[in-house]
Design an enzyme around this catalytic site. Structure first.
Site, mmCIF file in Angstrom:
data_model
loop_
_atom_site.group_PDB
_atom_site.id
_atom_site.type_symbol
_atom_site.label_atom_id
_atom_site.label_comp_id
_atom_site.label_asym_id
_atom_site.label_seq_id
_atom_site.Cartn_x
_atom_site.Cartn_y
_atom_site.Cartn_z
ATOM 1 N N GLU A 183 0.817 -1.213 0.000
ATOM 2 C CA GLU A 183 0.000 0.000 0.000
ATOM 3 C C GLU A 183 0.855 1.269 0.000
ATOM 4 O O GLU A 183 0.500 2.271 -0.614
ATOM 5 C CB GLU A 183 -0.901 0.032 1.246
ATOM 6 C CG GLU A 183 -1.998 -1.016 1.281
ATOM 7 C CD GLU A 183 -1.549 -2.310 1.963
ATOM 8 O OE1 GLU A 183 -0.348 -2.655 1.914
ATOM 9 O OE2 GLU A 183 -2.417 -2.985 2.543
ATOM 10 N N SER A 229 22.237 -6.341 -22.235
ATOM 11 C CA SER A 229 20.820 -6.075 -22.476
ATOM 12 C C SER A 229 20.642 -4.869 -23.386
ATOM 13 O O SER A 229 21.438 -3.934 -23.353
ATOM 14 C CB SER A 229 20.097 -5.844 -21.153
ATOM 15 O OG SER A 229 20.675 -4.776 -20.452
ATOM 16 N N ARG A 288 10.922 1.083 -4.379
ATOM 17 C CA ARG A 288 11.336 -0.089 -5.154
ATOM 18 C C ARG A 288 11.498 -1.308 -4.270
ATOM 19 O O ARG A 288 12.204 -1.273 -3.272
ATOM 20 C CB ARG A 288 12.632 0.185 -5.893
ATOM 21 C CG ARG A 288 12.363 0.597 -7.312
ATOM 22 C CD ARG A 288 13.540 0.389 -8.181
ATOM 23 N NE ARG A 288 13.897 -1.013 -8.343
ATOM 24 C CZ ARG A 288 13.753 -1.659 -9.467
ATOM 25 N NH1 ARG A 288 13.216 -1.091 -10.504
ATOM 26 N NH2 ARG A 288 14.166 -2.912 -9.555
ATOM 27 N N CYS A 309 29.805 -3.854 -11.982
ATOM 28 C CA CYS A 309 29.351 -2.477 -11.960
ATOM 29 C C CYS A 309 28.886 -2.114 -10.559
ATOM 30 O O CYS A 309 29.021 -2.905 -9.633
ATOM 31 C CB CYS A 309 28.231 -2.268 -12.955
ATOM 32 S SG CYS A 309 26.815 -3.304 -12.675
ATOM 33 N N HIS A 333 22.994 5.292 -16.890
ATOM 34 C CA HIS A 333 21.891 5.581 -15.956
ATOM 35 C C HIS A 333 21.115 6.820 -16.350
ATOM 36 O O HIS A 333 20.120 7.147 -15.727
ATOM 37 C CB HIS A 333 22.429 5.732 -14.533
ATOM 38 C CG HIS A 333 23.058 4.468 -14.040
ATOM 39 N ND1 HIS A 333 24.395 4.182 -14.234
ATOM 40 C CD2 HIS A 333 22.542 3.401 -13.397
ATOM 41 C CE1 HIS A 333 24.663 3.001 -13.714
ATOM 42 N NE2 HIS A 333 23.565 2.502 -13.201
HETATM 43 N N1 GLN Z 1 24.336 -8.387 -18.772
HETATM 44 C C1 GLN Z 1 23.564 -7.599 -17.873
HETATM 45 C C2 GLN Z 1 22.848 -6.507 -18.649
HETATM 46 O O1 GLN Z 1 23.391 -6.010 -19.583
HETATM 47 C C3 GLN Z 1 24.422 -6.970 -16.806
HETATM 48 C C4 GLN Z 1 23.605 -6.215 -15.792
HETATM 49 C C5 GLN Z 1 24.367 -5.729 -14.587
HETATM 50 O O2 GLN Z 1 25.564 -5.619 -14.592
HETATM 51 N N2 GLN Z 1 23.695 -5.407 -13.537
HETATM 52 O O3 GLN Z 1 21.745 -6.116 -18.329
HETATM 53 ZN ZN ZN Z 2 26.486 -3.643 -14.914
#
Ligand code: GLN
Ligand code: ZN
Length: 753
Positions: free
Chosen positions: A17, A430, A512, A640, A691
């Protein structure tokens, strides 16, 4: 009478909620009054639930609309100047602007930074402090919530984040200065808050000082004693200093020297500290024994925990003993009763926040039937066939160092691998997960799409992405990861030994929430998990397509893990499953395979003394997952989110042929690290931040690459973004990659080989 106590309860509500109300407020669909009412209703409900369970001490001010560290900034008036905060009391607009930034209405301010709360997956807002920082009480939330609880008939324990933990976790801005120099300005505000609580009729205040369980300098220890001596002088309230996530160890004398009424210790993470603690226990002080695991989802073996409680009681006295979870229950899901699809056997082994509080009460009241039942459950778990797989255990036991070694040195195997131009370009895996991709997955789930239709949809996405990458002129392609919801969940769903909940949400940050998989048993891989998609992508192009897997340490780190064997053992089993997948990808003609380990750095134990041991088994797991390939197969890894200079040397032992690392946001830190330490294999420090939707120019990327040539050989450097592109849109992605490829070309023409 032993007291049953709690340190903190998850605020979000069974149907999340709080998320809905808060996000509704941000988008203008929920009024401020409605948002406040939702908060009040959740607090009331959770207090009542805890009272019904039979707790004697129930927390207040553990509730937060966003984050408790942010609440503490508000409480002590530590609002960075860019928010132009001038009012007497904190307002919702400033509060959420600090949390998420704010744009519009003539305002354009960035958010405060966020980082992981100790070794949890919860992110807190990092206080920003400057030299000469002033503090004042700018939020009456603690006393207000105490009064609210009181009106509901509860004399709650008000929870505050302590002054030292607040300072030690802050970041300092401007010219460097000693953060402890701010303590004298900060303490009077804590004094005022305690006074406001006393005026409201409070009796106990819990002051969270998890930093006291970490490595501390002498100056920091002295500051602890000074701070609590001053606070104790200022208030008649009873103070319970709470430590968790690690043992007091070398800080024990400091903790015992604090002139406070009570001390909470984590006896799940650090049961070994109990003996030393009891040997020196000051007469009359209250011990809050954290004996129920607040960091995991397993049902406790209460008969075993009872022994700890008995030992503590014998020294401190029953009436001076509190029984509690090890830490706040913020890090566990809310209520196991909501899970209707988990099979009963597995469910019988689990406990979420509500069930953990029932365990606390059972221990405090010495409820023998409840204890016997819990021990029976523990026994059934130990011997269950669903957990124990003899073949997996045998295989793990027979692993030798040879299985973890590539057999040849990097320099010797590199010539056998894919031939590429200088400054090879690639991406992290991705590509944009747009609304239609998510919609297709939802439709498959709701049976509005057949499996074949869904697969066709994914194939079409892959084909488009391969074509676009060829057009861009990238050298090593990816399939785009469209079939994946999440990089851990996707693998967990295909591995044996993993379970998934329907409602097992835990807060990651703000609104989140994540639903981590539960690793309950020996892990194995019944069939190939990714080969189909990688093979399809490779069939469409002459250029190499990277196989894309999540590494064993990251899978471990982002799941709830077994507590009945060491993490290292579970990591090894996952590594063997990933190893099988790596070998299958190679056999299917995939020449480059990337195993992501973004969570390797964050898995570092809180105490430095334990780092080596962790890094040893974590890197071993990665090596075991990857070393089964021929020389000709190029192994990549990616990391990362974090600081690497601590672990650069360790990365070398992973022996990946290529590593890509986030770099853009942390400025030149990584480059400085690489200056002092020569990394031997190939490396792609991210050339732009993914980002943000901002498109970096070719000139910017070229200049980033040029700065890398100062610390790396030309032949070592790869050109890639910071991380995966899944959260980005197609338009900015294409524009950014186009500039990235152009920058690599410019570097090649500049005379690099
Ligand atoms: N291979 C993943 C992607 O490209 C790596 C994601 C990550 O490092 N958090 O989404
Ligand atoms: Zn990453």
């Amino acid at each position: 009478m032993t007291i049953a106590s709690n340190l903190g309860f998850p605020p979000m509500g069974a149907a999340r909620e709080l998320k809905r109300a808060t996000e509704g407020y941000w988008s203008g669909k929920v009024s401020r009054a409605q948002l406040l009412a939702t908060g009040a209703e959740l607090r009331r409900r959770h207090w009542q639930l805890q009272r019904d369970i039979g707790l004697d001490r129930i927390p207040a001010n553990d509730f937060s609309f966003y984050d408790r560290m942010l609440d503490t900034c508000a409480m002590v008036g530590a609002v960075p100047p860019r928010y132009g905060f001038k009012s007497e009391w904190m307002d919702a607009e400033t509060y959420f602007a600090m949390a998420r930034g704010s744009q519009g209405k003539g305002r354009d301010v960035t958010a405060m930074e966020m980082t992981k709360w100790f070794d949890t997956n919860y992110h807190y807002i990092v206080p920003e402090l400057e030299r000469g920082q002033r503090f004042r009480m700018a939020s009456a939330k603690p006393a207000n919530e105490y009064r609210e609880a009181k009106a509901a008939g509860i004399d709650a324990t008000t929870v505050l984040i302590g002054p030292l933990t607040f300072l030690l976790l802050a970041k300092t801005r401007g010219t460097a200065f000693d953060r402890l120099s701010l303590l004298d300005a900060l303490l009077p505000v804590y004094g005022d808050v305690l006074e406001s609580l006393a005026a409201a009729g409070a009796t106990w205040v819990q002051i969270d000082e998890p930093c006291l369980a970490l490595d501390r300098t002498e100056a920091e220890r002295a500051a602890y004693v000074r701070a609590y001596t001053q606070l104790a002088k200022r208030t008649k309230l009873k103070l319970m200093v709470a430590t968790y996530f690690a043992g007091l160890n070398d800080n024990l004398a400091t903790a015992l020297a604090l002139p406070v009424e009570g001390l909470h210790v984590d006896l799940v993470r650090a049961p070994q500290q109990l003996d030393a603690l009891l040997a020196q226990w000051p007469k009359g002080r209250v011990l809050s024994a954290g004996v129920i695991d607040g960091r995991n989802v397993w049902r406790a073996d209460l008969e075993r925990q009872r022994m700890l409680v008995q030992r503590a009681a014998a020294t401190v006295g029953r009436d001076r003993l509190w029984v509690a979870p090890s830490c706040s229950l913020l890090h566990t899901p809310l209520d196991l009763d909501l899970e209707t699809k988990l099979d009963p056997e597995l469910k019988g082994w689990l406990a979420f926040a509500k069930q953990k509080l029932q365990e606390v009460v059972a221990l405090a009241t010495d409820d023998r039937p409840a204890m016997a039942a819990s021990s029976r459950a523990a026994q059934s778990r130990r011997t269950s066939k669903r957990i124990n797989n003899a073949a997996v255990q045998r295989r793990a036991a027979s692993v030798t160092e040879k299985d973890r070694a590539r057999g040849t040195r990097f320099a010797d195997r590199r010539p056998a691998q894919v031939e590429l131009p200088a400054y090879p370009t690639t991406t992290i895996g991705s590509f944009p997960q747009t609304a239609d991709v998510r919609a297709a997955r939802r439709k498959l789930h709701d049976a509005q799409l057949t499996a074949e239709q869904y697969d066709q949809f994914i194939e079409a996405q892959i084909a488009k992405t391969v074509r676009l990458q060829e057009e861009l002129g990238l050298d090593v392609l990816v399939h785009g990861e469209f079939e994946r919801n999440d990089m851990v969940e996707y693998f967990g769903e295909q591995l044996v030994g993993f379970a998934f909940t329907e409602h097992g949400w835990v807060q990651s940050y703000g609104t989140r929430y994540v639903k981590p998989p539960i690793i309950f048993g020996d892990v194995s891989r019944p069939t190939a998990m990714t080969v189909r998609w990688s093979k399809y992508a490779q069939s469409l192009t002459q250029r190499p397509v990277k196989g894309m897997l999540t590494g064993p340490v990251t899978i471990l780190q982002w799941s709830f893990v077994r507590d009945d064997q060491p993490r290292a053992e579970t990591a090894k089993q996952i590594a063997l499953a990933i190893r099988d997948e790596v070998i299958d990808l190679e056999a299917a003609g995939i020449r480059v395979i990337q195993i992501d380990e973004p969570a390797l750095r964050e898995g570092l134990p809180l105490r430095r003394a334990e780092w080596n041991d962790y890094l040893h088994w974590a890197v071993d797991a990665f090596r075991l997952a990857t070393a089964g390939v021929r020389d000709a197969t190029q192994i990549h890894t990616h990391m990362c989110y974090s600081e690497f200079n601590d672990v650069l040397r360790v990365i070398e032992r992973m022996d990946a042929d290529v590593i890509s690392i986030e770099n853009a946001r942390s400025g030149s830190e990584l480059l400085q690290g690489l200056e002092q330490y020569k990394y031997p294999n190939e490396i792609g420090p991210g050339v732009y931040d993914i980002h943000s939707p901002r498109v970096p120019s070719t000139a910017e990327i070229t200049s980033a690459l040029k700065s890398m040539t100062r610390v790396l050989e030309d032949a070592q450097i790869w050109v890639n973004p910071d991380c995966g592109l899944k959260t980005r849109g197609w338009e900015e992605t294409m524009a950014a990659l186009k500039n990235m490829v152009a920058a690599a070309k410019a570097m090649r023409e500049n005379g690099a080989r």
